[in-house]
Design a protein around this motif. Structure first.
Motif, mmCIF file in Angstrom:
data_model
loop_
_atom_site.group_PDB
_atom_site.id
_atom_site.type_symbol
_atom_site.label_atom_id
_atom_site.label_comp_id
_atom_site.label_asym_id
_atom_site.label_seq_id
_atom_site.Cartn_x
_atom_site.Cartn_y
_atom_site.Cartn_z
ATOM 1 N N ILE A 1 0.870 -1.173 0.000
ATOM 2 C CA ILE A 1 0.000 0.000 0.000
ATOM 3 C C ILE A 1 0.908 1.223 0.000
ATOM 4 O O ILE A 1 1.765 1.369 0.873
ATOM 5 N N SER A 2 0.737 2.074 -0.975
ATOM 6 C CA SER A 2 1.596 3.247 -1.123
ATOM 7 C C SER A 2 1.470 4.181 0.075
ATOM 8 O O SER A 2 0.378 4.343 0.643
ATOM 9 N N LYS A 3 2.572 4.815 0.438
ATOM 10 C CA LYS A 3 2.547 5.766 1.551
ATOM 11 C C LYS A 3 1.797 7.043 1.179
ATOM 12 O O LYS A 3 1.446 7.838 2.048
ATOM 13 N N ALA A 4 1.528 7.217 -0.110
ATOM 14 C CA ALA A 4 0.763 8.388 -0.557
ATOM 15 C C ALA A 4 -0.727 8.093 -0.619
ATOM 16 O O ALA A 4 -1.528 8.980 -0.945
ATOM 17 N N ALA A 5 -1.119 6.869 -0.298
ATOM 18 C CA ALA A 5 -2.513 6.463 -0.429
ATOM 19 C C ALA A 5 -3.425 7.240 0.517
ATOM 20 O O ALA A 5 -3.109 7.417 1.693
ATOM 21 N N LYS A 6 -4.566 7.670 -0.006
ATOM 22 C CA LYS A 6 -5.562 8.339 0.834
ATOM 23 C C LYS A 6 -6.374 7.325 1.626
ATOM 24 O O LYS A 6 -6.878 7.624 2.703
ATOM 25 N N SER A 7 -6.515 6.137 1.068
ATOM 26 C CA SER A 7 -7.199 5.052 1.758
ATOM 27 C C SER A 7 -6.780 3.732 1.129
ATOM 28 O O SER A 7 -6.222 3.705 0.018
#
Length: 506
Positions: A213-219
């Motif tokens: 899961i990307s660290k830039a993910a909003k959710s």
């Protein structure tokens, strides 16, 4: 007379049955007599430049190929395949009226389904348009999730499925949820679109098993990016690659639910059998073990069964996210390393060693102290076979892909720092009693053929050159082929070329 008529009907029925059995036997004999390791090019047709021949589908009813063409156009090109040695472009389907650009096509019994991303706003919902393959009239338009990237019919034709990638825009101000759409063809094309919100509570457990899961993910749900779909022969189960997330989702088509996410984990490149070439600037191709892990991050997916066990096969291409607000790719030499784990970091950072290798920028700091304790790269430079019930790996092709294309002379050393040959597409088929696998290699301009009848010990058969950047591989079985011989159709988006291959008879 009545009894006689019944007897005659019975006799005729037996004769028809015998003829059908005989035809089946003849067809089987033809299939069994084809050598799956002997495919040779029999024809080629160029329909445009870059982006002109991404994915192709075949309609047995009209003997036509339908090919995505985004080479400065927005259309599906139609190719007559009546004579496979002389394919001829005979028309096109203009897609501009549908406010969408095509990413994928699929055909089932006279119906052509096209996956269209929105040209008004790429982050908005896309659509599926179903055409009649005879006159190209529209049968139905269906709204699906954002950026439908791949489309397929179930083997029984009752469902159309799309993998809706849901990519963000460049500044992440819009990041749609990644979804999977299931369209019921026999229920007036009713659509059910599934997302991954219900799995968000499992995020940490999945990450520990190698799910990303990307660290830039909003959710959690917004970060999921479905890429490619394969559906079981009984049309009850689908497996969907989640490429950037390094996972595969399992879908129950009967209940229309996502039943599992399989994290794919990592591949260890620090072994002799997994040795890779990591530099594009050392003027040589050298396969060596390196202290690097690769995320599988599959693009294409296919399936087959052996001894009543389902398996899915993945093309482990790898893919980075490169946006203005989030770029997760960095050269190894620009990163900071733990001195205890990497006492030879200065040497490793040389361009001729690991310095040029692209790594996942926000992974590898296992103890959170700001330096790298391990190196994680994009892709596994291989294809893998996984148990369809458990998601556990049963086979990986190690470094066979890069080594075999190097032997052929098509390996591109300028991609060594990135993801090597970049396995893009996999297609598992039945030829006679054997399970045969075709693997398309985007950067090495070739396809490879394996016998995977024994899933734990596939047998290599051949490597064949293709056009530039093969994207789509389509197998046409002898039973459906215009010339009653098995055909392999390879679409290459780098040069807009479609090549047709046929095997020798034994």
């Amino acid at each position: 007379m009545k009894k006689l008529s019944i007897s005659l009907l019975a006799a005729l029925s037996i004769m028809v049955s015998c003829n059908n059995d005989e035809n089946s036997k003849k067809e089987e004999e033809v299939l069994l007599n084809e050598n799956p390791g002997s495919f040779k090019e029999i024809a080629s047709i160029t329909i445009g430049g870059e982006g002109a021949a991404e994915i192709t589908a075949y309609d047995e009813k009209t003997k036509k190929l339908f090919t995505v063409n985004n080479s400065g156009t927005n259309q599906i090109d139609v190719i007559d395949l009546t004579d496979p040695t002389k394919p001829v472009k005979i028309g096109k389907i203009d897609l501009t009226p549908y406010e969408g650009a095509s990413n994928s096509v699929a055909v089932f019994e006279g119906k052509l389904a096209v996956a269209l991303e929105s040209t008004v706003n790429k982050q908005a919902n896309g659509k599926v348009v179903v055409f009649n393959t005879t006159d190209y009239s529209v049968i139905k338009q269906i709204t699906v999730g954002a950026l439908p990237d791949m489309i397929t019919f179930s083997p029984d034709g009752k469902y159309i499925m799309t993998a809706n990638e849901g990519e963000p825009n460049t500044d992440y101000s819009q990041d749609p949820i990644g979804t999977i759409s299931i369209i019921e063809v026999t229920n007036n094309y009713a659509v059910t679109t599934l997302d991954f919100t219900s799995f968000s509570s499992q995020a940490e457990a999945l990450k520990k098993e190698g799910f990303r899961i990307s660290k830039a993910a909003k959710s959690f749900a917004q970060d999921i990016e479905p890429e490619y779909v394969t559906i079981s022969d009984d049309s009850k189960t689908a497996w969907v690659t989640l490429q950037e997330n390094n996972g595969v989702a399992k879908v129950d088509l009967t209940s229309k639910t996502i039943t599992a996410i399989y994290p794919l984990g990592f591949k260890n490149f620090n072994t002799a059998e997994n040795a890779i070439d990591v530099s594009d600037s050392d003027d040589k191709i050298a396969f060596n073990p390196w202290k690097v892990k690769g995320m599988f991050m599959p693009d294409g997916i296919s399936h087959f069964s052996s001894n009543n066990v389902p398996y899915f096969v993945t093309a482990n291409e790898g893919d980075a996210r490169e946006y203005t607000a989030n770029t997760d790719i960095k050269r190894m030499k620009s990163m900071k390393f733990d001195a205890t784990v990497f006492p030879d970091a200065a040497t490793l950072k040389l361009d001729a060693n690991l310095g040029r290798l692209n790594l996942v920028a926000d992974m590898g700091d296992t103890d959170g102290d700001g330096d790298l304790d391990e190196l994680v790269a994009f892709g596994a430079r291989s294809f893998s076979i996984w148990n369809g019930n458990t998601g556990k790996i049963v086979y990986d092709s190690k470094n066979d892909v890069d080594k075999k294309t190097n032997d052929l002379g098509t390996y591109d050393d300028k991609r060594s720092d990135d993801k090597g040959s970049e396995p893009e597409a996999v297609v598992a088929v039945k030829m006679g009693s054997q399970n045969i696998l075709f693997v398309g290699l985007e950067r090495s301009d070739a396809f490879m053929t394996y016998n995977v009848t024994n899933p734990t010990s596939p047998q290599y058969l051949q490597t064949v050159k293709t056009g530039d950047a093969p994207e789509g591989i389509l197998f046409i079985p002898a039973s459906k082929s215009p010339n009653k011989r098995s055909l392999l159709v390879v679409s290459s988006e780098g040069d807009g070329t479609i090549k047709i291959y046929q095997p020798d008879l034994k």
